[in-house]
Design a protein around this motif. Sequence first.
Motif, PDB file in Angstrom:
ATOM      1  N   LEU A 566      -7.069   1.854  -9.333  1.00 41.85           N
ATOM      2  CA  LEU A 566      -7.220   2.654  -8.119  1.00 41.85           C
ATOM      3  C   LEU A 566      -5.938   2.581  -7.307  1.00 41.85           C
ATOM      4  O   LEU A 566      -5.453   1.490  -6.999  1.00 41.85           O
ATOM      5  CB  LEU A 566      -8.398   2.138  -7.292  1.00 41.85           C
ATOM      6  CG  LEU A 566      -8.674   2.858  -5.961  1.00 41.85           C
ATOM      7  CD1 LEU A 566      -9.073   4.306  -6.217  1.00 41.85           C
ATOM      8  CD2 LEU A 566      -9.748   2.130  -5.174  1.00 41.85           C
ATOM      9  N   ASP A 567      -5.371   3.742  -6.969  1.00 35.78           N
ATOM     10  CA  ASP A 567      -4.180   3.800  -6.129  1.00 35.78           C
ATOM     11  C   ASP A 567      -4.579   3.857  -4.662  1.00 35.78           C
ATOM     12  O   ASP A 567      -5.338   4.737  -4.242  1.00 35.78           O
ATOM     13  CB  ASP A 567      -3.338   5.032  -6.472  1.00 35.78           C
ATOM     14  CG  ASP A 567      -2.513   4.832  -7.736  1.00 35.78           C
ATOM     15  OD1 ASP A 567      -2.605   3.748  -8.333  1.00 35.78           O
ATOM     16  OD2 ASP A 567      -1.798   5.771  -8.123  1.00 35.78           O
ATOM     17  N   CYS A 573       4.358   1.747   0.647  1.00 33.05           N
ATOM     18  CA  CYS A 573       4.078   1.393  -0.742  1.00 33.05           C
ATOM     19  C   CYS A 573       2.712   1.923  -1.165  1.00 33.05           C
ATOM     20  O   CYS A 573       1.927   2.413  -0.351  1.00 33.05           O
ATOM     21  CB  CYS A 573       4.123  -0.129  -0.924  1.00 33.05           C
ATOM     22  SG  CYS A 573       5.715  -0.879  -0.526  1.00 33.05           S
ATOM     23  N   THR A 574       2.456   1.801  -2.458  1.00 34.42           N
ATOM     24  CA  THR A 574       1.136   2.059  -3.016  1.00 34.42           C
ATOM     25  C   THR A 574       0.637   0.775  -3.650  1.00 34.42           C
ATOM     26  O   THR A 574       1.360   0.137  -4.426  1.00 34.42           O
ATOM     27  CB  THR A 574       1.178   3.182  -4.070  1.00 34.42           C
ATOM     28  OG1 THR A 574       1.567   4.404  -3.439  1.00 34.42           O
ATOM     29  CG2 THR A 574      -0.188   3.370  -4.714  1.00 34.42           C
ATOM     30  N   ARG A 621      -0.821  -4.530  -8.405  1.00 32.54           N
ATOM     31  CA  ARG A 621       0.543  -3.999  -8.508  1.00 32.54           C
ATOM     32  C   ARG A 621       0.905  -3.286  -7.209  1.00 32.54           C
ATOM     33  O   ARG A 621       0.101  -2.530  -6.657  1.00 32.54           O
ATOM     34  CB  ARG A 621       0.653  -3.052  -9.699  1.00 32.54           C
ATOM     35  CG  ARG A 621       2.050  -2.543 -10.001  1.00 32.54           C
ATOM     36  CD  ARG A 621       2.058  -1.780 -11.327  1.00 32.54           C
ATOM     37  NE  ARG A 621       1.768  -2.657 -12.441  1.00 32.54           N
ATOM     38  CZ  ARG A 621       2.650  -3.029 -13.366  1.00 32.54           C
ATOM     39  NH1 ARG A 621       3.904  -2.585 -13.291  1.00 32.54           N
ATOM     40  NH2 ARG A 621       2.297  -3.825 -14.347  1.00 32.54           N
ATOM     41  N   ILE A 622       2.101  -3.505  -6.738  1.00 34.80           N
ATOM     42  CA  ILE A 622       2.629  -2.828  -5.556  1.00 34.80           C
ATOM     43  C   ILE A 622       3.809  -1.975  -5.999  1.00 34.80           C
ATOM     44  O   ILE A 622       4.744  -2.477  -6.640  1.00 34.80           O
ATOM     45  CB  ILE A 622       3.058  -3.831  -4.474  1.00 34.80           C
ATOM     46  CG1 ILE A 622       1.854  -4.686  -4.039  1.00 34.80           C
ATOM     47  CG2 ILE A 622       3.654  -3.108  -3.275  1.00 34.80           C
ATOM     48  CD1 ILE A 622       2.214  -5.785  -3.066  1.00 34.80           C
ATOM     49  N   LEU A 623       3.753  -0.684  -5.671  1.00 33.41           N
ATOM     50  CA  LEU A 623       4.770   0.262  -6.107  1.00 33.41           C
ATOM     51  C   LEU A 623       5.461   0.869  -4.899  1.00 33.41           C
ATOM     52  O   LEU A 623       4.811   1.195  -3.900  1.00 33.41           O
ATOM     53  CB  LEU A 623       4.162   1.373  -6.962  1.00 33.41           C
ATOM     54  CG  LEU A 623       3.306   0.942  -8.154  1.00 33.41           C
ATOM     55  CD1 LEU A 623       1.836   0.940  -7.792  1.00 33.41           C
ATOM     56  CD2 LEU A 623       3.542   1.847  -9.342  1.00 33.41           C
ATOM     57  N   ARG A 624       6.759   1.060  -5.019  1.00 34.60           N
ATOM     58  CA  ARG A 624       7.545   1.670  -3.935  1.00 34.60           C
ATOM     59  C   ARG A 624       8.443   2.748  -4.525  1.00 34.60           C
ATOM     60  O   ARG A 624       9.235   2.476  -5.435  1.00 34.60           O
ATOM     61  CB  ARG A 624       8.400   0.608  -3.243  1.00 34.60           C
ATOM     62  CG  ARG A 624       9.387   1.175  -2.219  1.00 34.60           C
ATOM     63  CD  ARG A 624       8.692   1.727  -0.981  1.00 34.60           C
ATOM     64  NE  ARG A 624       9.625   2.341  -0.058  1.00 34.60           N
ATOM     65  CZ  ARG A 624      10.297   1.710   0.897  1.00 34.60           C
ATOM     66  NH1 ARG A 624      10.138   0.390   1.043  1.00 34.60           N
ATOM     67  NH2 ARG A 624      11.106   2.352   1.702  1.00 34.60           N
ATOM     68  N   GLU A 625       8.255   3.981  -4.030  1.00 34.74           N
ATOM     69  CA  GLU A 625       9.126   5.082  -4.440  1.00 34.74           C
ATOM     70  C   GLU A 625      10.475   4.928  -3.761  1.00 34.74           C
ATOM     71  O   GLU A 625      10.557   4.824  -2.535  1.00 34.74           O
ATOM     72  CB  GLU A 625       8.496   6.419  -4.066  1.00 34.74           C
ATOM     73  CG  GLU A 625       7.230   6.763  -4.830  1.00 34.74           C
ATOM     74  CD  GLU A 625       7.513   7.242  -6.241  1.00 34.74           C
ATOM     75  OE1 GLU A 625       8.691   7.570  -6.524  1.00 34.74           O
ATOM     76  OE2 GLU A 625       6.574   7.276  -7.040  1.00 34.74           O
ATOM     77  N   LEU A 626      11.545   4.932  -4.572  1.00 34.44           N
ATOM     78  CA  LEU A 626      12.896   4.793  -4.035  1.00 34.44           C
ATOM     79  C   LEU A 626      13.611   6.138  -3.925  1.00 34.44           C
ATOM     80  O   LEU A 626      14.732   6.193  -3.445  1.00 34.44           O
ATOM     81  CB  LEU A 626      13.708   3.839  -4.922  1.00 34.44           C
ATOM     82  CG  LEU A 626      13.125   2.423  -5.081  1.00 34.44           C
ATOM     83  CD1 LEU A 626      14.015   1.588  -5.989  1.00 34.44           C
ATOM     84  CD2 LEU A 626      12.955   1.757  -3.726  1.00 34.44           C
ATOM     85  N   GLY A 627      12.944   7.215  -4.392  1.00 29.66           N
ATOM     86  CA  GLY A 627      13.559   8.540  -4.346  1.00 29.66           C
ATOM     87  C   GLY A 627      14.192   8.903  -5.669  1.00 29.66           C
ATOM     88  O   GLY A 627      14.584   8.040  -6.468  1.00 29.66           O
TER      89      GLY A 627
END
Length: 693
Positions: A566-567, A573-574, A621-627
């Motif tokens: 589940l996001d 972050c996600t 899990r922790i996700l971060r969009e960097l572009g």
Amino acid sequence: MLAPGAPGLASPAVTTAPDSASAHPRWALVLSGGSGRGLAHVGVLRALEEEGLVPDAVFGTSMGSAVGALYASGRSSASIQRSLRAIDWDEAFGTTERTFGWRNVVQPRPWLTFESHGTELHFPPGLIEPANLEYQLTRLMLDAEARAGGDFDRLPIPFRAVASDLNTLEAVTLAEGSVAEAVRASIGIPVLFPPIELGGRVLVDGGSVANLPIAPAREAGFDHLLAIDVTPPQTRLTDRSSALTIGLTLIDRLNRRGQVGRLRAGEQSIHLKLAGFSSADFSATDRISDAAYLECRAAIRTFADSLRAAGVIPRGRAPGDSTFRLPPARPVASWLDSSGQPARGAHAAGRLFGDLPADSFAAATIAPGLMRVYRGDLYASVWPGFRVRDDSTDVSFVTRPNAAAELALAAGYETDRKGRVIATLTLRTATSLLPRRIVVGGSARNLGWRVFAAGSPYALLRGGPSTFVRASVGETQTRIFTGEDRWTEESTHRFEGFAGVQKPLGQGTVVQVGAGIVQFEGGDASSTGGAAAIVIDGTGRFTRHLDAIAVAGATRYGAVNLLAALDLPTRPCTVRPLVSFGLAADQAPLDELPALGGPGSLGGLRAGEWLGRRAFGAELRILRELGGGLEMHVAGQVGRVDQAVGRADFAARPRFAGVVGFRARVPFGPIGLDAGLTEGGQSRIDFALGPNF
């Protein structure tokens, strides 16, 4: 209406104001391209709404045409932002594609495709398959199509999309036909996406010639223009600039050639810097819109004051989100080719699409039918149209045929399992004696190979409803680990043949059920018997997967694997919790056993290193969009395997691991780099390129 250059914009509703307003100045909104930065136009629309400004026409190039068409159809900035936020841009632009495999046969997004409309295979005209992008545009523009009825001047705000003629490099304004198709032509980056042929012209992204289409608006005779430029600031080159920087800057400057250099009285240009956002930031709809709003609102207020001082009379209508309804549809829709003749496969398309509304309807009512046709992959493109005749509506679809044959190639590499390749040939038949789609292919990996074939009336990869027959034969080499970097390999040979049905259940869930025969040989066991299997896949914020099989015969066994994730978006972050479970009977062969290991389940171990009859895993899990399609992630993991076959030296208790890494979504990818550490000190750095299959 197609027109080369600015002089070709000759629609009366744009060039000549109605008599009641002919004495009053008029103004037009001009929106530039800028790929993902074009989403910033939504923030500009918010600022215009606050000032009570509604333009007399909208001109847009590339992403500016997409936002502009939605705005011209009467939608508010908030509504547009919600719609654009919901799009899976990675899927639309080909960096990912949802696929539905069956058991051990998975067809990934291809790296390279050859297609044939006759007897010869050739490269397609674009590197990215545009079907999903075109479907998304069609779905977004349904209300605009209904309001326009083929004439963009009938929209609440007259609209023009600007594209480029690939042969003459002239700017071409689009004023009639399908709104979605016009936007697709304007947004189609050459080489990446195939061109669009309209009115005898081959069209590509308008940014190639007129990225900020001020000239067409001038020629239409507007007294005031507000031009919004969201292209990145130009890079100043030196004799030490890298070759890549020089190349990208050169392309950018060539794209700006069509822009007007000097403004005239009554014209204002706002160049949004949008610091920290790149042209690839399609997933940052909310953030880039908010940034644009804050950056432009003072300038918009100044422009509003100048309009009032010049005597511009507000149009008196703010964009809203009211539903536009059409009269009842005539019973049968028309499925046409580009020449206006009945399209091949029209009967099958109509059956898949379903019934048209019998009562007054909103255009969005036909969206489910369009989705079924898209998932069935009957045509390369489908552009809907609505024509009101007296008290009824003619619904038509202009289609572009798929290639009769497609050869798709993909590959991948991992530092652990090494290389893999796959080739798939898809044949689309014209006879009712055979399935409409026949797929044959094969894959080779460092740890095995497989040859497969399938037949179905409709495509399966996009999750549409269809029956199918499938067969595969291959060999799998299972690694039995006795310690870190120590293992033996045991082979399992397997044949499977199934007939079944695939059905979407809604909410992004697809179920496949089949029955057939399984034959396997491996280790000390071999058997042939009947089998039943089920596969369930679901994507979106809630990812879920189940595959299960029950096999009869001399050796009876069952096996099941479950996964759920589940996001949870939490700026910036996600957070993604995930659990998995696998279970296989004691008689199940090695290639059916669940396992843990690798960055996706237990970092620090090799893929499938901890193998057994029962496995449980969980991670946070922790996700971060960097572009630019780059993502950073960190994860804490825990897993347990009972009745271990591989790494039997691990105690039958939970073990913990941690992973940190990066993932880049690129057309020939994805590319992943992960560092993992498992409880006990075992560590690995894993590099992966390409899809899994």
